[in-house]
Design a protein around this motif. Structure first.
Motif, PDB file in Angstrom:
ATOM      1  N   ASN A 109     -35.116 -76.985  16.890  1.00  0.00           N
ATOM      2  CA  ASN A 109     -33.754 -77.342  16.859  1.00  0.00           C
ATOM      3  C   ASN A 109     -32.993 -76.366  15.828  1.00  0.00           C
ATOM      4  OD1 ASN A 109     -33.299 -79.372  18.653  1.00  0.00           O
ATOM      5  ND2 ASN A 109     -34.041 -80.972  17.057  1.00  0.00           N
ATOM      6  N   ASN A 110     -33.251 -76.065  14.707  1.00  0.00           N
ATOM      7  CA  ASN A 110     -32.297 -75.362  13.734  1.00  0.00           C
ATOM      8  C   ASN A 110     -32.717 -74.016  13.693  1.00  0.00           C
ATOM      9  OD1 ASN A 110     -32.858 -78.281  13.288  1.00  0.00           O
ATOM     10  ND2 ASN A 110     -31.076 -77.921  12.147  1.00  0.00           N
ATOM     11  N   VAL A 111     -34.001 -73.630  13.186  1.00  0.00           N
ATOM     12  CA  VAL A 111     -34.241 -72.380  12.944  1.00  0.00           C
ATOM     13  C   VAL A 111     -33.840 -71.270  14.046  1.00  0.00           C
ATOM     14  CG1 VAL A 111     -36.169 -70.811  11.884  1.00  0.00           C
ATOM     15  CG2 VAL A 111     -36.119 -73.111  11.183  1.00  0.00           C
ATOM     16  N   LEU A 112     -34.688 -71.549  15.276  1.00  0.00           N
ATOM     17  CA  LEU A 112     -34.656 -70.731  16.289  1.00  0.00           C
ATOM     18  C   LEU A 112     -33.189 -70.664  16.961  1.00  0.00           C
ATOM     19  CD1 LEU A 112     -37.932 -71.447  18.502  1.00  0.00           C
ATOM     20  CD2 LEU A 112     -37.302 -69.341  17.018  1.00  0.00           C
ATOM     21  N   VAL A 113     -32.547 -71.964  16.994  1.00  0.00           N
ATOM     22  CA  VAL A 113     -31.062 -72.062  17.206  1.00  0.00           C
ATOM     23  C   VAL A 113     -30.144 -70.985  16.419  1.00  0.00           C
ATOM     24  CG1 VAL A 113     -28.959 -73.295  17.893  1.00  0.00           C
ATOM     25  CG2 VAL A 113     -31.523 -74.269  18.451  1.00  0.00           C
ATOM     26  N   TYR A 114     -30.527 -71.098  15.253  1.00  0.00           N
ATOM     27  CA  TYR A 114     -29.558 -70.314  14.298  1.00  0.00           C
ATOM     28  C   TYR A 114     -29.824 -68.716  14.395  1.00  0.00           C
ATOM     29  CZ  TYR A 114     -27.696 -68.319  10.045  1.00  0.00           C
ATOM     30  OH  TYR A 114     -26.980 -67.703   8.876  1.00  0.00           O
ATOM     31  N   ILE A 115     -31.231 -68.608  14.727  1.00  0.00           N
ATOM     32  CA  ILE A 115     -31.449 -67.079  14.764  1.00  0.00           C
ATOM     33  C   ILE A 115     -31.090 -66.574  16.299  1.00  0.00           C
ATOM     34  CG2 ILE A 115     -33.508 -65.404  15.078  1.00  0.00           C
ATOM     35  CD1 ILE A 115     -35.152 -67.016  13.471  1.00  0.00           C
ATOM     36  N   GLY A 116     -31.169 -67.516  17.269  1.00  0.00           N
ATOM     37  CA  GLY A 116     -30.643 -67.053  18.460  1.00  0.00           C
ATOM     38  C   GLY A 116     -29.248 -66.922  18.530  1.00  0.00           C
ATOM     39  N   GLN A 117     -28.391 -67.718  17.830  1.00  0.00           N
ATOM     40  CA  GLN A 117     -26.965 -67.373  17.643  1.00  0.00           C
ATOM     41  C   GLN A 117     -26.593 -66.467  17.019  1.00  0.00           C
ATOM     42  OE1 GLN A 117     -25.654 -71.457  16.520  1.00  0.00           O
ATOM     43  NE2 GLN A 117     -25.590 -72.286  18.707  1.00  0.00           N
ATOM     44  N   GLN A 118     -27.109 -65.945  15.657  1.00  0.00           N
ATOM     45  CA  GLN A 118     -26.725 -65.064  15.163  1.00  0.00           C
ATOM     46  C   GLN A 118     -27.053 -63.737  15.539  1.00  0.00           C
ATOM     47  OE1 GLN A 118     -25.052 -65.602  12.064  1.00  0.00           O
ATOM     48  NE2 GLN A 118     -25.049 -67.503  12.617  1.00  0.00           N
ATOM     49  N   ALA A 119     -28.223 -63.568  16.402  1.00  0.00           N
ATOM     50  CA  ALA A 119     -28.662 -62.137  16.834  1.00  0.00           C
ATOM     51  C   ALA A 119     -28.447 -62.410  18.267  1.00  0.00           C
ATOM     52  CB  ALA A 119     -30.286 -62.229  16.831  1.00  0.00           C
ATOM     53  N   GLY A 120     -27.797 -63.225  18.861  1.00  0.00           N
ATOM     54  CA  GLY A 120     -27.444 -63.172  20.626  1.00  0.00           C
ATOM     55  C   GLY A 120     -28.247 -63.198  21.299  1.00  0.00           C
ATOM     56  N   ILE A 121     -29.623 -63.782  21.043  1.00  0.00           N
ATOM     57  CA  ILE A 121     -30.522 -64.073  22.029  1.00  0.00           C
ATOM     58  C   ILE A 121     -30.382 -65.285  22.820  1.00  0.00           C
ATOM     59  CG2 ILE A 121     -33.166 -63.919  22.218  1.00  0.00           C
ATOM     60  CD1 ILE A 121     -33.276 -63.075  19.063  1.00  0.00           C
ATOM     61  N   GLY A 122     -30.024 -64.983  24.108  1.00  0.00           N
ATOM     62  CA  GLY A 122     -29.744 -66.055  25.043  1.00  0.00           C
ATOM     63  C   GLY A 122     -30.677 -67.304  24.860  1.00  0.00           C
ATOM     64  N   ILE A 123     -31.817 -67.017  25.224  1.00  0.00           N
ATOM     65  CA  ILE A 123     -32.771 -67.855  25.473  1.00  0.00           C
ATOM     66  C   ILE A 123     -32.964 -69.082  24.124  1.00  0.00           C
ATOM     67  CG2 ILE A 123     -34.971 -66.578  24.602  1.00  0.00           C
ATOM     68  CD1 ILE A 123     -36.421 -67.827  26.942  1.00  0.00           C
ATOM     69  N   PHE A 124     -32.478 -68.466  23.009  1.00  0.00           N
ATOM     70  CA  PHE A 124     -32.846 -69.208  21.787  1.00  0.00           C
ATOM     71  C   PHE A 124     -31.375 -70.031  21.316  1.00  0.00           C
ATOM     72  CE2 PHE A 124     -36.603 -66.793  20.827  1.00  0.00           C
ATOM     73  CZ  PHE A 124     -37.629 -67.497  21.230  1.00  0.00           C
ATOM     74  N   SER A 125     -30.365 -69.606  21.777  1.00  0.00           N
ATOM     75  CA  SER A 125     -29.082 -70.007  21.467  1.00  0.00           C
ATOM     76  C   SER A 125     -28.781 -71.634  21.635  1.00  0.00           C
ATOM     77  CB  SER A 125     -28.028 -69.287  22.141  1.00  0.00           C
ATOM     78  OG  SER A 125     -28.037 -69.407  23.599  1.00  0.00           O
ATOM     79  N   ALA A 126     -29.576 -72.219  22.494  1.00  0.00           N
ATOM     80  CA  ALA A 126     -29.408 -73.733  22.577  1.00  0.00           C
ATOM     81  C   ALA A 126     -30.902 -74.078  22.361  1.00  0.00           C
ATOM     82  CB  ALA A 126     -28.862 -74.074  23.885  1.00  0.00           C
ATOM     83  N   SER A 127     -30.859 -75.517  21.873  1.00  0.00           N
ATOM     84  CA  SER A 127     -32.084 -76.092  21.427  1.00  0.00           C
ATOM     85  C   SER A 127     -33.034 -76.392  22.557  1.00  0.00           C
ATOM     86  CB  SER A 127     -31.737 -77.514  20.889  1.00  0.00           C
ATOM     87  OG  SER A 127     -33.128 -78.030  20.445  1.00  0.00           O
ATOM     88  N   TRP A 128     -34.334 -75.781  22.661  1.00  0.00           N
ATOM     89  CA  TRP A 128     -35.242 -75.901  23.611  1.00  0.00           C
ATOM     90  C   TRP A 128     -35.484 -77.469  23.724  1.00  0.00           C
ATOM     91  CZ3 TRP A 128     -39.701 -72.357  24.604  1.00  0.00           C
ATOM     92  CH2 TRP A 128     -39.278 -70.856  24.824  1.00  0.00           C
TER      93      TRP A 128
END
Lengths: 437, 294
Positions: B131-150
């Protein structure tokens, strides 16, 4: 070997005796210590997690006034339901003396709990407070708290948005609400946050569609019965559609629109308290969390959830509220001394200064008793008391079937995540009621 | 070996050793189980003091409960993926970590570690990560698959459950495979090498057939755990979003305790017990036939 042979039966018997006596002891120990001492120990199962420490303090204060009685506060684990916990404790033969329950649960326990009709506080309870816990003319539960919900607004944010002092009575139609959302967005803040928990959507938001049918609760009950019988239609019900129109507006301005279901409860009070959003759909129980982020000088209040564009329609100016938490007293395992002590504790809450202080000022509860005249301690409680005193209160649906919030909350989540449309939602609601207990 | 003379003497000695265990087993397993079967014929709600016999009505309700079968189907899918992935990963780990590489005991302990964390805690930790770590990384690094919570998407939420389960159990199964691999006689493999068998051939023709007992145990354990999963399901997704990841144990629990339909919930539990028992017994029966002697 010979010695072993001879003694084996005795060893065996001894083993059994040890096992059995161990069982026997633990079951009796609770009672024997109670009857041998003058001190009475009673337990209270608390299902309002946010007032756990306040209740523990109240237990201490009560003990000072009544040195012979010790109250121990037990907690329902986070996320667990009081019904589950209480039935598990009953099944293990170890029920607490007092159990804090939701209104709808009381009926299930009525064979196991004390009839409280003779207690003095019955006469001081507010109108309708004990209706839903009275069966065959006997009241089985103590009304502990009135709770209400609606749109909570942060006054600092909405004042800035409307450019002056915000008047909550101007929001009485869906259009007016959307207008306010637009104004908030224009002022550079986000309009609102929608918390996607199933209990919030299923037990609070959706039931407005039932309660808003009519001012008369008997008519509302008739509507629910018609749903059960499959004769009422939700899909083309005016109140339901009006409520969902408002929900569509909420979804449009939701700060978490991009991934509506990943938001959590904790996010709501933070965004509202810090003034990042102007509005949050929630109830007065969230005050402790909001206050820890407060940037609006403690100025918050409730707006009704509009269900049409006609300001005069019932529900457009009303806040949903009801007695939500009840205390019941066990009659199966509690000794007469424990029962008397528990009754004394209830009287202490209603009639003693310290008890009232705990209820209103410490636990931020809106009391369900006319004789308690202390004003609510927090702005949300004050706002609800204000609506109630002006007759602008809509009875909450507090006796819905037990799985209503979970099953239809999931249907609402599906709608919120746009995985299903309104026709599907209406179909699921109608299907649910046909099989609901 | 019991050598006592006379039925009474033999019985007495047997009871001395098995008695306490038997007593416990009967009181905490057999009696509740039988009582549970009795409850499937009543309309008890879990708390009232009275209960009425309703015959086979509850079993009828089980077969009409579409959500039960939907959650059972979902559980089957989950079991399929977790059993395959857990065992493949566990076997590979075991294979690599019996090669004698540097620090292999350290790695073994490391992969086993997730087992020591309780399912509930583990669920909460991963919930935070997804919910938090991957979403944060996804949004900062622009990785689409992680930008919203799984966890907000039905399909991705299902895969989070598979990932977390595989991560948790692979280490445990690895330990069993390590034991199995060390049990494969060296002389057999050596003889195969002398006959010119390649590494892959040795693996397929010698090692794997000799390790069938390890596979039986590991697949049995992962099957059973997969069907009965509740803790990770509860703490990671709570069956959400909108009940799309509600596995069968959770459904049964909710039926009994949330919907206050104890009789139907109990009947569903019994149906589930029979289905899982049948599947696991068949698995053990058929894989036993594959066993070979060195």
């Amino acid at each position: 070997m010979k010695l072993f042979k001879g003694s084996s039966l005795m060893v065996l018997l001894l083993a059994f005796v040890v096992v059995l006596s161990a069982c026997g002891n633990s079951a009796d120990s609770g009672k024997s210590s109670d009857s041998s001492n003058a001190d009475v120990k009673i337990t209270l199962l608390n299902s309002k997690g946010e007032i756990q420490t306040q209740l523990e303090d109240a237990a201490k204060a009560f003990h000072e006034d009544n040195p012979g009685i010790t109250v121990e506060i037990q907690a329902v684990p986070t996320g667990g339901s009081p019904f589950e916990r209480a039935s598990a404790l009953y099944a293990s033969g170890n029920p607490p003396t007092m159990i804090m329950m939701d209104t709808g649960d009381v009926e299930k326990f009525k064979d196991r709990v004390l009839d409280l009709s003779e207690e003095k506080w019955n006469g001081d309870a507010v109108v309708n407070a004990t209706d839903l816990t009275t069966f065959d003319g006997k009241n089985y539960a103590f009304p502990l708290a009135i709770e209400g919900y609606g749109f909570i607004y942060n006054k600092a944010v909405v004042d800035k948005a409307v450019g002056g002092s915000f008047d909550p009575s101007t929001i009485n139609t869906t259009e007016a609400l959307e207008g306010l959302f637009k104004q908030i967005e224009a002022s550079g803040k986000k309009a609102l946050v929608v918390s996607p928990m199933d209990w919030s959507l299923g037990a609070h938001y959706l039931p407005l569609a039932y309660a808003g049918q009519n001012k008369d609760m008997a008519e509302v009950n008739k509507f629910v019965d018609a749903l059960r019988a499959g004769t009422a239609s939700i899909a083309d019900n005016k109140v339901f559609n009006g409520l969902m129109d408002t929900f569509d507006v909420m979804m449009k301005y939701n700060i978490d629109k991009a991934s509506a279901l990943s938001s959590t409860y904790e996010r709501g009070p933070e965004l509202l308290g810090k003034g990042e959003v102007g509005i949050w759909f929630m109830g007065n129980w969230s005050w402790p969390q909001i206050s820890s982020f407060d940037t609006a000088n403690g100025e918050y209040g409730f707006l009704p959830v509009p269900i049409s564009n006609n300001a005069a329609d019932y529900g457009n100016q009303e806040i949903s509220s009801a007695v939500s938490k009840r205390l019941v007293l066990d009659k199966e395992k509690a000794t007469p001394e424990q029962q008397a002590a528990a009754k004394k504790f209830l009287d202490w809450i209603v009639y003693q200064d310290k008890g009232q202080d705990f209820l209103v000022n410490k636990a931020n509860i809106i009391p369900a008793f006319k004789n308690i005249t202390i004003p609510a301690a927090d702005p949300l409680g004050k706002s609800i008391q204000d609506y109630i005193s002006r007759g602008k209160s809509e009875q909450s649906m507090s006796a819905l079937p037990a799985d209503h919030w979970s099953i239809l909350g999931a249907s609402m989540q599906k709608y919120l995540a746009q995985s299903g449309d309104r026709a599907l939602l209406a179909k699921e609601i109608e299907e649910y009621w046909k099989t609901a207990k | 070996m019991i050598t006592e003379k006379g039925v009474w003497n033999r019985l007495r000695l047997r009871l001395l050793f098995t008695g306490p265990t038997l007593f416990t087993f009967i009181t905490v397993m057999i009696i509740p189980f039988l009582y549970g079967i009795y409850l499937t014929f009543t309309n008890w709600d879990g708390i009232s003091t009275t209960q009425t016999m309703v015959g086979f009505q509850n079993y009828g309700a089980v077969f009409r409960d579409a959500d039960f079968w939907k959650s059972f189907g979902l559980t089957l899918k989950y079991v399929l993926f977790t059993v395959v992935f857990t065992n493949v990963l566990a076997f590979l780990l075991a294979y690599v970590l019996t090669k004698g590489i540097k620090g292999q005991s350290f790695f073994r302990a490391g992969f086993f570690l997730p087992n020591l964390v309780g399912g509930i805690v583990l669920g909460f930790i991963w919930q935070f990560i997804f919910n938090n770590v991957l979403v944060y990384i996804g949004q900062q690094a622009g990785i689409g698959i992680f930008s919203a919570s799984w966890l907000a998407d039905p399909d991705k939420a299902f895969w989070t459950l598979v990932i977390v389960t595989v991560w948790q159990y692979a280490g445990y199964m690895m330990v069993i495979y390590v034991a199995g691999l060390s049990g494969v006689p060296g002389d057999v493999l050596e003889a195969a090498s002398i006959d010119g068998a390649s590494g892959w051939l040795k693996m397929v023709k010698m090692t794997i057939p000799l390790m069938i007992p390890s596979f039986i145990v590991c697949i049995f354990l992962s099957l059973q755990r997969g069907f009965m999963v509740y803790d990770v399901n509860l703490s990671l997704t709570k069956g959400g979003p909108f009940k799309s990841t509600e596995f069968v144990s959770m459904h049964v629990y909710q039926k009994a305790f949330l919907s206050r339909d104890y009789g139907v919930g109990q009947a569903e539990a019994l149906v589930l017990f029979l289905l899982v028992a049948a599947i696991t017994l068949l698995q053990v029966y058929f894989s036993k036939k594959l066993e070979v002697e060195a």
